[in-house]
Design a protein around this motif. Structure first.
Motif, mmCIF file in Angstrom:
data_model
loop_
_atom_site.group_PDB
_atom_site.id
_atom_site.type_symbol
_atom_site.label_atom_id
_atom_site.label_comp_id
_atom_site.label_asym_id
_atom_site.label_seq_id
_atom_site.Cartn_x
_atom_site.Cartn_y
_atom_site.Cartn_z
ATOM 1 N N GLN A 20 0.795 -1.216 0.000
ATOM 2 C CA GLN A 20 0.000 0.000 0.000
ATOM 3 C C GLN A 20 0.833 1.274 0.000
ATOM 4 O O GLN A 20 0.294 2.349 -0.272
ATOM 5 C CB GLN A 20 -0.948 -0.010 1.202
ATOM 6 C CG GLN A 20 -2.002 -1.119 1.100
ATOM 7 C CD GLN A 20 -2.867 -1.218 2.340
ATOM 8 O OE1 GLN A 20 -2.506 -1.886 3.297
ATOM 9 N NE2 GLN A 20 -4.002 -0.556 2.346
ATOM 10 N N HIS A 121 1.620 -9.117 4.539
ATOM 11 C CA HIS A 121 0.431 -8.285 4.431
ATOM 12 C C HIS A 121 -0.047 -8.362 2.978
ATOM 13 O O HIS A 121 -0.028 -7.380 2.247
ATOM 14 C CB HIS A 121 0.726 -6.852 4.890
ATOM 15 C CG HIS A 121 -0.497 -6.071 5.290
ATOM 16 N ND1 HIS A 121 -0.633 -5.463 6.516
ATOM 17 C CD2 HIS A 121 -1.650 -5.812 4.627
ATOM 18 C CE1 HIS A 121 -1.798 -4.843 6.577
ATOM 19 N NE2 HIS A 121 -2.444 -5.036 5.432
ATOM 20 N N GLU A 166 -4.476 -10.580 8.816
ATOM 21 C CA GLU A 166 -5.845 -10.859 8.351
ATOM 22 C C GLU A 166 -5.947 -11.995 7.348
ATOM 23 O O GLU A 166 -6.393 -11.794 6.210
ATOM 24 C CB GLU A 166 -6.455 -9.582 7.751
ATOM 25 C CG GLU A 166 -6.638 -8.472 8.761
ATOM 26 C CD GLU A 166 -7.495 -7.322 8.226
ATOM 27 O OE1 GLU A 166 -7.767 -7.274 7.013
ATOM 28 O OE2 GLU A 166 -7.889 -6.475 9.035
ATOM 29 N N ALA A 307 -18.271 -4.277 2.258
ATOM 30 C CA ALA A 307 -17.205 -3.336 1.924
ATOM 31 C C ALA A 307 -17.289 -2.937 0.450
ATOM 32 O O ALA A 307 -16.278 -2.728 -0.209
ATOM 33 C CB ALA A 307 -15.842 -3.959 2.235
ATOM 34 N N GLU A 361 -4.734 -2.608 14.290
ATOM 35 C CA GLU A 361 -5.301 -1.658 13.330
ATOM 36 C C GLU A 361 -6.634 -1.155 13.861
ATOM 37 O O GLU A 361 -7.435 -1.926 14.364
ATOM 38 C CB GLU A 361 -5.595 -2.303 11.957
ATOM 39 C CG GLU A 361 -4.386 -2.603 11.118
ATOM 40 C CD GLU A 361 -4.748 -3.207 9.751
ATOM 41 O OE1 GLU A 361 -5.855 -2.943 9.234
ATOM 42 O OE2 GLU A 361 -3.918 -3.947 9.219
ATOM 43 N N GLU A 408 -5.565 1.921 -1.013
ATOM 44 C CA GLU A 408 -6.544 1.111 -0.279
ATOM 45 C C GLU A 408 -7.001 -0.060 -1.173
ATOM 46 O O GLU A 408 -8.146 -0.163 -1.554
ATOM 47 C CB GLU A 408 -7.700 1.994 0.191
ATOM 48 C CG GLU A 408 -8.834 1.293 0.913
ATOM 49 C CD GLU A 408 -8.452 0.399 2.094
ATOM 50 O OE1 GLU A 408 -7.417 0.640 2.737
ATOM 51 O OE2 GLU A 408 -9.204 -0.554 2.350
#
Ligand code: GBH
Length: 449
Positions: A20, A121, A166, A307, A361, A408
């Motif tokens: 990111q 990640h 995650e 989302a 987070e 994002e």
């Protein structure tokens, strides 16, 4: 109103990730990741944002460390890009890639900021992704090899480690729904990707310890699940979502069992032996929290609201909108007490088996430099966190997502989570009102703590 005092030594941090932010996607020997390839496909990333450029962190990391220092941050959670360190996913190590993280760690230490690297990640080396990625057991072993390489280089200066971030999102969005890399739409056939990420975590814990790393955890997303109604159908959908979203990863890690024998039976390989690896003792447990989720039976109006992702009707649950709360620019509801609710659920489920917790987070998307919405969000969540701690949950630190605006994922530059604004054409950084607010919070807490 100032926040109530947090305990002495509470760690105040900020988070970010490699894909990111770093950019430099093909610089200095870095190999491609599955996300690099996915993002390069036309139409994948909103507004054609240039993910390969990120926020330019690879070039500008000193500037961002200075911003962290200006905040008074005690820690920075960043991620190490696996294909920057091991370009092919296995085999030769890229010395220039390791050197970059070495410099970053030194820069953080020079400012008294604890480096807290995440080893995965979401940026799987493309070569491994093309061989099946997390559907392949071998990927877990390759990950542990890479973890060892990073630890051998950095463990002398890194006092806090995160294995994976995650795994549920990777499984669901990447392999089940196909909205994220690698874009596979396997629905329940995606479950092996869950098991292999868990195995990767467990193997990495062993590899890290063997290389001298201490203080190891991971970052798991958690959301309180609110049933759409008390009807049997809605409760069934909500329970299933709760099992997958909250417990499918946490249970194996913290108890050595899958939450449900039916799930265990769907997992590949010597599952019982693997669970012994997966449940290797952890020093702490990381919770990523954004908002609660309302879930019921699949319903036509539920489609499209996870989302912003399309929810295929084949799944036996449906996400509903949560009404009656402020929403962020992303449309996510702002429910600070959901953080307290979630922490109490974890405590109730695991009791003394829950290690000390870090909030790895928490944050929100709002536009603008004058980001009063973000200040309200963070203030509310820190108060809820304080209440949960007063009610007995042992929380040792809090990381805002994120230090700067960043890519994002498929939303590209359209959603801004930063305390610091990034002007993408110039990559110029401008601290937002929330940056100054968080700086003042940290300062005030140091004075009382
Ligand atoms: C994290 O994912 C990631 O680790 C990070 O990289 C990312 O930038 C950050 O959060 C922000 O997205 O439709 O209202 O039910 C978080 C993943 C957050 C995904 C909450 C689902 C549901 C919102 N999840 N979200 S809603």
């Amino acid at each position: 109103m100032t926040l109530p005092p947090f305990p002495h030594g509470f760690l105040w941090g900020a988070s970010a990730s490699a894909f990111q932010t770093e950019g430099a996607a093909a610089a200095e020997g870095k190999g491609p990741s599955g996300w690099d390839a996915f993002a390069a496909e036309p139409g994948r990333i909103k507004d054609g944002a240039d993910a390969a450029r990120g926020t330019g962190f690879h070039e500008r990391y000193r500037e961002d460390v200075a911003l962290l220092a200006g905040l008074g941050a005690g820690a920075f959670r960043f991620s190490v890009s696996w294909p920057r360190v091991v370009p092919g996913g296995s085999g030769p190590v890229n010395a220039a890639g390791l050197d970059f993280y070495d410099r970053l760690v030194d820069e953080l230490c020079a400012h008294g900021i604890t480096p807290a690297p995440t080893l995965y990640h979401w940026d799987t080396p493309l070569e491994l992704e093309e061989a099946g990625g997390w559907l392949q057991r071998d990927t877990a072993y390759r990950f542990a090899d890479y973890a060892r390489v990073v630890a051998e280089r950095l463990a002398d200066r890194v006092p806090m480690w995160i294995t994976v971030n995650e795994p549920a999102e990777v499984t669901l969005l990447g392999y089940a729904l196909g909205e994220h890399a690698p874009g596979k739409k396997l629905l329940f056939d995606a479950l092996p990707a869950a098991h292999h990420q868990l195995l990767a975590h467990g193997l990495a814990v062993g590899a890290l310890r063997a290389a001298g790393a201490r203080n190891i955890g991971l970052a798991v997303s958690h959301t309180p699940v609110w049933p759409a109604s008390e009807s049997e159908e809605d409760r069934f959908g909500a329970d299933l979502y709760d099992t997958i979203g909250n417990w499918l990863f946490a249970d194996p890690i913290l108890t050595g069992r899958y939450p449900d024998e039916n799930f265990a039976a769907l997992m590949p390989g010597p599952v019982a032996d693997d669970l012994a690896v997966i449940s290797a003792p952890l020093d702490w447990y990381g919770v990523n929290y954004y908002n609660p989720t309302r879930v019921g039976a699949p319903a036509p109006e539920a489609v499209e609201s996870f989302a912003g992702f399309e929810m295929p009707a084949e799944l036996p649950f449906g996400i509903r909108e949560i009404e009656g709360y402020e929403t962020t620019a992303f449309g996510w509801p702002v429910v600070p007490d959901g953080l307290r609710e979630m922490l109490l659920l974890l405590k109730a489920r695991y009791g003394d088996r829950l290690p000390p917790v870090y909030i790895t987070e928490n944050g929100c998307s709002y536009d603008g430099i004058e980001d009063a919405g973000r200040i309200r969000y963070l203030d509310g969540h820190l108060r809820a966190l304080h209440r949960a701690m007063a009610e007995g949950v042992d929380v040792r630190g809090y990381f805002v997502w994120s230090l700067t605006d960043n890519i994002e994922w498929i939303e590209g530059a359209a959603q801004r989570f930063g305390l610091v604004h990034v002007d993408y054409p110039t990559l110029r950084r401008t601290p937002k009102d929330s940056y100054r607010w968080y700086r003042d919070v940290i300062r005030a807490q140091r004075a009382v703590g």
